[in-house]
Design a protein around this motif. Sequence first.
Motif, PDB file in Angstrom:
ATOM      1  N   ALA A  33      73.608   3.249-174.078  1.00 36.09           N
ATOM      2  CA  ALA A  33      73.180   2.691-172.797  1.00 36.09           C
ATOM      3  C   ALA A  33      71.833   3.273-172.382  1.00 36.09           C
ATOM      4  O   ALA A  33      70.932   2.553-171.948  1.00 36.09           O
ATOM      5  N   LEU A  34      71.679   4.595-172.557  1.00 38.86           N
ATOM      6  CA  LEU A  34      70.423   5.245-172.168  1.00 38.86           C
ATOM      7  C   LEU A  34      69.244   4.672-172.949  1.00 38.86           C
ATOM      8  O   LEU A  34      68.183   4.392-172.385  1.00 38.86           O
ATOM      9  N   THR A  35      69.423   4.511-174.245  1.00 38.36           N
ATOM     10  CA  THR A  35      68.343   3.953-175.065  1.00 38.36           C
ATOM     11  C   THR A  35      67.919   2.584-174.540  1.00 38.36           C
ATOM     12  O   THR A  35      66.726   2.281-174.434  1.00 38.36           O
ATOM     13  N   GLY A  36      68.914   1.774-174.204  1.00 36.58           N
ATOM     14  CA  GLY A  36      68.611   0.456-173.664  1.00 36.58           C
ATOM     15  C   GLY A  36      67.857   0.534-172.348  1.00 36.58           C
ATOM     16  O   GLY A  36      66.907  -0.223-172.116  1.00 36.58           O
ATOM     17  N   ILE A  37      68.274   1.428-171.503  1.00 43.26           N
ATOM     18  CA  ILE A  37      67.621   1.570-170.201  1.00 43.26           C
ATOM     19  C   ILE A  37      66.155   1.955-170.380  1.00 43.26           C
ATOM     20  O   ILE A  37      65.250   1.366-169.778  1.00 43.26           O
ATOM     21  N   ILE A  38      65.918   2.949-171.229  1.00 45.69           N
ATOM     22  CA  ILE A  38      64.536   3.387-171.461  1.00 45.69           C
ATOM     23  C   ILE A  38      63.711   2.243-172.056  1.00 45.69           C
ATOM     24  O   ILE A  38      62.570   1.995-171.644  1.00 45.69           O
ATOM     25  N   LEU A  39      64.294   1.516-172.988  1.00 48.76           N
ATOM     26  CA  LEU A  39      63.593   0.371-173.580  1.00 48.76           C
ATOM     27  C   LEU A  39      63.239  -0.660-172.509  1.00 48.76           C
ATOM     28  O   LEU A  39      62.121  -1.196-172.482  1.00 48.76           O
ATOM     29  N   GLY A  40      64.172  -0.915-171.619  1.00 42.34           N
ATOM     30  CA  GLY A  40      63.924  -1.883-170.550  1.00 42.34           C
ATOM     31  C   GLY A  40      62.791  -1.441-169.632  1.00 42.34           C
ATOM     32  O   GLY A  40      62.015  -2.275-169.146  1.00 42.34           O
ATOM     33  N   LEU A  41      62.700  -0.155-169.401  1.00 40.98           N
ATOM     34  CA  LEU A  41      61.622   0.357-168.548  1.00 40.98           C
ATOM     35  C   LEU A  41      60.285   0.281-169.268  1.00 40.98           C
ATOM     36  O   LEU A  41      59.260  -0.099-168.684  1.00 40.98           O
ATOM     37  N   LEU A  42      60.286   0.618-170.553  1.00 37.41           N
ATOM     38  CA  LEU A  42      59.050   0.508-171.341  1.00 37.41           C
ATOM     39  C   LEU A  42      58.538  -0.938-171.325  1.00 37.41           C
ATOM     40  O   LEU A  42      57.342  -1.180-171.158  1.00 37.41           O
ATOM     41  N   ALA A  43      59.446  -1.885-171.483  1.00 40.81           N
ATOM     42  CA  ALA A  43      59.042  -3.294-171.522  1.00 40.81           C
ATOM     43  C   ALA A  43      58.364  -3.706-170.219  1.00 40.81           C
ATOM     44  O   ALA A  43      57.463  -4.538-170.207  1.00 40.81           O
ATOM     45  N   GLN A  44      58.787  -3.096-169.122  1.00 35.20           N
ATOM     46  CA  GLN A  44      58.202  -3.434-167.823  1.00 35.20           C
ATOM     47  C   GLN A  44      56.860  -2.764-167.564  1.00 35.20           C
ATOM     48  O   GLN A  44      56.289  -2.906-166.488  1.00 35.20           O
ATOM     49  N   GLY A  45      56.422  -1.965-168.532  1.00 35.26           N
ATOM     50  CA  GLY A  45      55.099  -1.385-168.394  1.00 35.26           C
ATOM     51  C   GLY A  45      55.086   0.047-167.876  1.00 35.26           C
ATOM     52  O   GLY A  45      54.018   0.592-167.597  1.00 35.26           O
ATOM     53  N   TYR A  46      56.262   0.667-167.744  1.00 36.94           N
ATOM     54  CA  TYR A  46      56.261   2.085-167.395  1.00 36.94           C
ATOM     55  C   TYR A  46      55.696   2.865-168.579  1.00 36.94           C
ATOM     56  O   TYR A  46      55.934   2.503-169.741  1.00 36.94           O
ATOM     57  N   SER A  47      54.965   3.920-168.306  1.00 34.84           N
ATOM     58  CA  SER A  47      54.464   4.784-169.377  1.00 34.84           C
ATOM     59  C   SER A  47      55.659   5.440-170.060  1.00 34.84           C
ATOM     60  O   SER A  47      56.757   5.509-169.494  1.00 34.84           O
TER      61      SER A  47
END
Lengths: 405, 405, 405, 405
Positions: A345-359
């Motif tokens: 779940a954590l990996t997915g969350i981080i991936l989702g944030l990266l996709a939105q343009g978070y550094s």
Amino acid sequence: MEDAKLTEVKRSFVLPEFGKNDIIIDGLFGTGLNKPLTGGFATLVKSINKSKASVISIDIPSGMFAEDNSGNTKGTFIKANKTFTFQFPKMAFFLPEDGEFVGEWEVLNIDLHPEAISKTTTSNYYLRKENVEKIIKSRSVFSHKGTFGHALLIAGSYGKMGAAVLSSKGCLRAGAGLLTVHVPEKGNVIMQTSVPEAMLDVDLNEKYFSEITFFPKKYNAVGIGPGLGTEQISSDAFFQLLRQIKVPLVLDADALNLLDSPEKIDRIPEGTILTPHVGEFNRLAGVSPVVSSYQRLLAAIEFAAQTKTYVVLKGAYTAVCTPERNCFFNETGNPGMATAGSGDALTGIILGLLAQGYSSRDAAILGVYLHGLAGDIAAKKLSQEGLMASDIIESLPLAFKEIRV
Amino acid sequence: MEDAKLTEVKRSFVLPEFGKNDIIIDGLFGTGLNKPLTGGFATLVKSINKSKASVISIDIPSGMFAEDNSGNTKGTFIKANKTFTFQFPKMAFFLPEDGEFVGEWEVLNIDLHPEAISKTTTSNYYLRKENVEKIIKSRSVFSHKGTFGHALLIAGSYGKMGAAVLSSKGCLRAGAGLLTVHVPEKGNVIMQTSVPEAMLDVDLNEKYFSEITFFPKKYNAVGIGPGLGTEQISSDAFFQLLRQIKVPLVLDADALNLLDSPEKIDRIPEGTILTPHVGEFNRLAGVSPVVSSYQRLLAAIEFAAQTKTYVVLKGAYTAVCTPERNCFFNETGNPGMATAGSGDALTGIILGLLAQGYSSRDAAILGVYLHGLAGDIAAKKLSQEGLMASDIIESLPLAFKEIRV
Amino acid sequence: MEDAKLTEVKRSFVLPEFGKNDIIIDGLFGTGLNKPLTGGFATLVKSINKSKASVISIDIPSGMFAEDNSGNTKGTFIKANKTFTFQFPKMAFFLPEDGEFVGEWEVLNIDLHPEAISKTTTSNYYLRKENVEKIIKSRSVFSHKGTFGHALLIAGSYGKMGAAVLSSKGCLRAGAGLLTVHVPEKGNVIMQTSVPEAMLDVDLNEKYFSEITFFPKKYNAVGIGPGLGTEQISSDAFFQLLRQIKVPLVLDADALNLLDSPEKIDRIPEGTILTPHVGEFNRLAGVSPVVSSYQRLLAAIEFAAQTKTYVVLKGAYTAVCTPERNCFFNETGNPGMATAGSGDALTGIILGLLAQGYSSRDAAILGVYLHGLAGDIAAKKLSQEGLMASDIIESLPLAFKEIRV
Amino acid sequence: MEDAKLTEVKRSFVLPEFGKNDIIIDGLFGTGLNKPLTGGFATLVKSINKSKASVISIDIPSGMFAEDNSGNTKGTFIKANKTFTFQFPKMAFFLPEDGEFVGEWEVLNIDLHPEAISKTTTSNYYLRKENVEKIIKSRSVFSHKGTFGHALLIAGSYGKMGAAVLSSKGCLRAGAGLLTVHVPEKGNVIMQTSVPEAMLDVDLNEKYFSEITFFPKKYNAVGIGPGLGTEQISSDAFFQLLRQIKVPLVLDADALNLLDSPEKIDRIPEGTILTPHVGEFNRLAGVSPVVSSYQRLLAAIEFAAQTKTYVVLKGAYTAVCTPERNCFFNETGNPGMATAGSGDALTGIILGLLAQGYSSRDAAILGVYLHGLAGDIAAKKLSQEGLMASDIIESLPLAFKEIRV
């Protein structure tokens, strides 16, 4: 506690008999001492630890050092039930072997002068709500799916497709605009039934990741690893792909297990987020499983700096280590999250944030915090035992709401 | 705001230093002006935009035209935090490039004489609750499944079956009596596990739409497109079918992508609803991606008029363009809906309304409004990031309840 | 009840006419009597049972023995609507044939001297909340997935995979750290779609359990049986595996059915938990289906002692029989739990507790109690008829919360 | 309504102009008249129906007959907004063509003498909560899965497995102890993923019902039909099985469609429950689609009597017709239930009640009532449009709770 006998232990090595209603205030030895207790002091500590009394430590349990207890003698720490610590938690509180001695802890404000605080340089931070509130972005009325990015997740193998399911849901609930999941053929029905919002790029191989047929130009971020397996064919495809990825990347689980030599570790793109648990990190960095948590933490900080990656060392007080050798200890989370699929779940969350343009830095920090907060919300509702990884993901929306209030 | 310094900017081109507690009231240039600001005025606007002060615009941000800002100079618009607009929102508020300058907006009633209002002819409408309340039908006690129609959905392909799942649920939650979904063979298990209420008409092709074995006489409405893919075999089947459909039709996603020439566009039956997002509309109508949103909107209105279709141009303030060159800008919706599968849900909702006997016009308008309202209800509960397309569908029943109160 | 005629029946064998508002207090024959009622007493009891009056028994319905009514004459028991029993429930209350005569029951505290109580030795206990509160472990802040163990579940066969699904969810909701489920090939999609948190070890056989390819060294506890089937190939694999298992084990359903000879029963590892319902226990222990429940209970206690296993005899007041010949009658549970899959859930729960390091004794007792409590919570919300096994599992987290308060 | 002009229409054929705030009290022609209105009366009715006024009818709208309006002239009924009817609803209220003229209706107690009521014999009943409260059984503490029976459901075919899913859930939520579902091979994954509590008996045929491999001795009740298809192979298997079934049986959907000749209808076992909607009943009984609802109802009563079956004629006010020529009109239900899968759920519910030992009569009546009540609970929460068949099933537990209060 009203009718309990309060006892301040003086410099006497002979202890009275304590009952379970007694409370010992441990204020003897502060953080100043940096050598193990010996002789009578050590004897006293052992006596206290054997007694039935409750122990409250001031600042830090006597005998414990604030940071590195690798060279210290464990038997000579006070085992506190509660610790009131001055101004800031000590790093040892976050480390398994030592943190257990601290009990519940609370920060006492001792009115250190702000200037004194700001002058003290540290690379270690306690990650709290006020930190992530600053990171989280607001959404423009005129945004569209493209605004929030297209994530690519490469996950799952025969018998381990659930990891891809959990990771995908985490990614979408974290706000990604679009998600494509690359899965082996036998994952098709599982994925589409479980996560209809995700599109699939189906591998030619029935059971394992073997190739990406289309080069992922359209993707804004990539996540690789949950449930991937470590077949040779997957390893080949993984390293071939690694060369081509020019967008933010998060690696977890079997993707980390595939990095089984220094030469392979060198191929990790700069800025990549790695999310190992302790066992995975030991394998990755060649750290012995028996070193102290402090030594392991130093190794993680060093690894992050050397490889120019973000190392998310998962556990209680998950540590986010940056290439600049900073380290953020996460406030949120609970033992109920030590459950199958929580890391996916954590990996997915981080991936989702990266996709939105978070550094990468912000995605790692915000992701770790949200994941823990969602777990706390879920545990409150469902108990720690009753909590499953799916519940963490279902609570993620409430975690977003909470850090926005 | 009580202790903030209120400052009305006079015709002075030299601005004082503004802090973030200052508020500038922008009431200088009304909607009357229809030429770009230049010289000192332009300089003033730029200074205001650079300052830290909050800006409240009256009627419309200075420098912006009410409708078409294609020929205007963007750098010379006031960037407002909030706009109080007179009597009606201006069309520019609904267009991405311009709407961003308006900030939050609110209508101020300036007591225009009702006769003046009704005499002013417009083909552009702001679609609000009072409009859809008039459209929605009540249900007779003696109605049965047939009363609410039998919808046919043609959707899904290998790796994109989730679109069919979401669309089907949208259709059923919108009130269709019966739903048959035509899917490729590999979609069988996915669909029946996810939406047991839907019947399947399974294609002979394993992965793609290749033919409708039975001519859909029993169907009251047809929806085509979500997750369909653009294989040649699907294209052939699509155009063959298009000739035969005599019932209301909604086309989305890949069905729109298959309409890749004017000759093919000519084959769209009159009265069909098309639901492109901006990228799809550009491809469909041959509009350059770089034209202004206003030009694109004009193109959509023209396209709807020429093809005698209803064009639902999806985005913030989704615009429903009718064959009569009317345009309805939707009040509901939020950036959390810019998420995978959101459009598939909308197609399903519109299909479900068509099946129940709503006219194409009403189905498009009511569907767009309900979809946005359901998304607003979901976002309130789950945050914008946390919202997934499935949540929009699960909130649809509450949206129906809300417009009935 | 205020205006009802209260009637204490004297030693008169002629009864007045009772209406349904009359209440008979049955205080005639205490538990002292240990021979069946005859003659006039028997006639009186039959008259009372035929009357419409409500009957309240004191201590125990007249004519019934406290423990073994195998040799008693059923027609001569008072059929009570309610029984107020002194200090402790009697064992007969827990047995189907006799318990039905007791009606609702409640314990009356008659101030037996504590010493008298503690001196009375018994091997039969009524399992209540205060018992399980002492068993349940707290979770250390620094625990991780490994802390809570890795469970192996061997379950499911063609057409009976649902049992594996329910058992897996039970195991994970009970707090196991990791779960691997060994299933036949055709169970792959079902399991991963339903329980993404579980990893699979897929059998080479399409439909049945035929072998464990890897020896389960990494597993901390094993559960075998739900939906397994009784094919010869599964039997062979089962007994081969049984020799190798050195960790706590729970056997249920078809695993019990495979134990169809004394020689095979001898192969059950010591300390194993067996969870038969009455029919399964009869087959397992070679007990005739027509013996009294009391005789069956004695047989279960004897079986547990002889085989050094824990026998969980499922039913109302599920009895946990230990190798030390103790017997715990469970307080929780309701008739709504007599539903398909309820037992599969229990097996999973016990497995999950074993994986976390609970002793077999504690896992059996705590598992049975939590399962019943979860079922009570679910029945309160959903009615007894409406309750499905999945609801028991979804209520398990609330059961954990309740025994922690 | 306070400031509205109340107007009692006298025997004047010239109507004043009525506005929409006017209310006409229609008390002219009671139920005594049994010939169509003609002449001036008819003209008056037409004028009233054309006016904008609200119409309140007393006892029954003028012009309508209480039972059979087949020979009546529709244009001469008053179209009421509301009808206050004396003592009992009239049968015409329950029939689509006539019921529409009644509007909302309410019973007015006119203090008919109880003796008069009980002396009036009728075979038509309005099925209300007080009726089903008497039917529903309580559950003994010592009951087990066997107590609540083992149901067999034969349902589903390629592309129509969802019907089996919904029916199975209905059966289990209605309280059956065990459920086995006989499905074609391609239904395996769908069923076990969707309803893990149900066991499967998998047909050798991939797509259609072709045979029952084991004779269903262990089953206490059988349901056949939802989504079954009408293949010849299924027809053969169906009639072969029909000869062997000695337990209560419910037939629905395609099982009814297979009964396509009087000779085949003769093979229905006595006491079987048939659950046709209007179209299915027409085909089954050879009734023309254009007869009046009253004629159809008479046909259903006759069919039930001739075949000694229970005919559940589904629609608004679903009618349960018994072999004794009684007819129960159901109080519960709403137009939102006119949705795909609603009937499959009902079949499952009735099957679940039969398995628990309810008589065919009680299972039909209780099943119909609970199904409608569950639909009402769901519609209140989700709106009529938003309601799907799954929601009816999920609300069934609340329906059980409501009729127990």
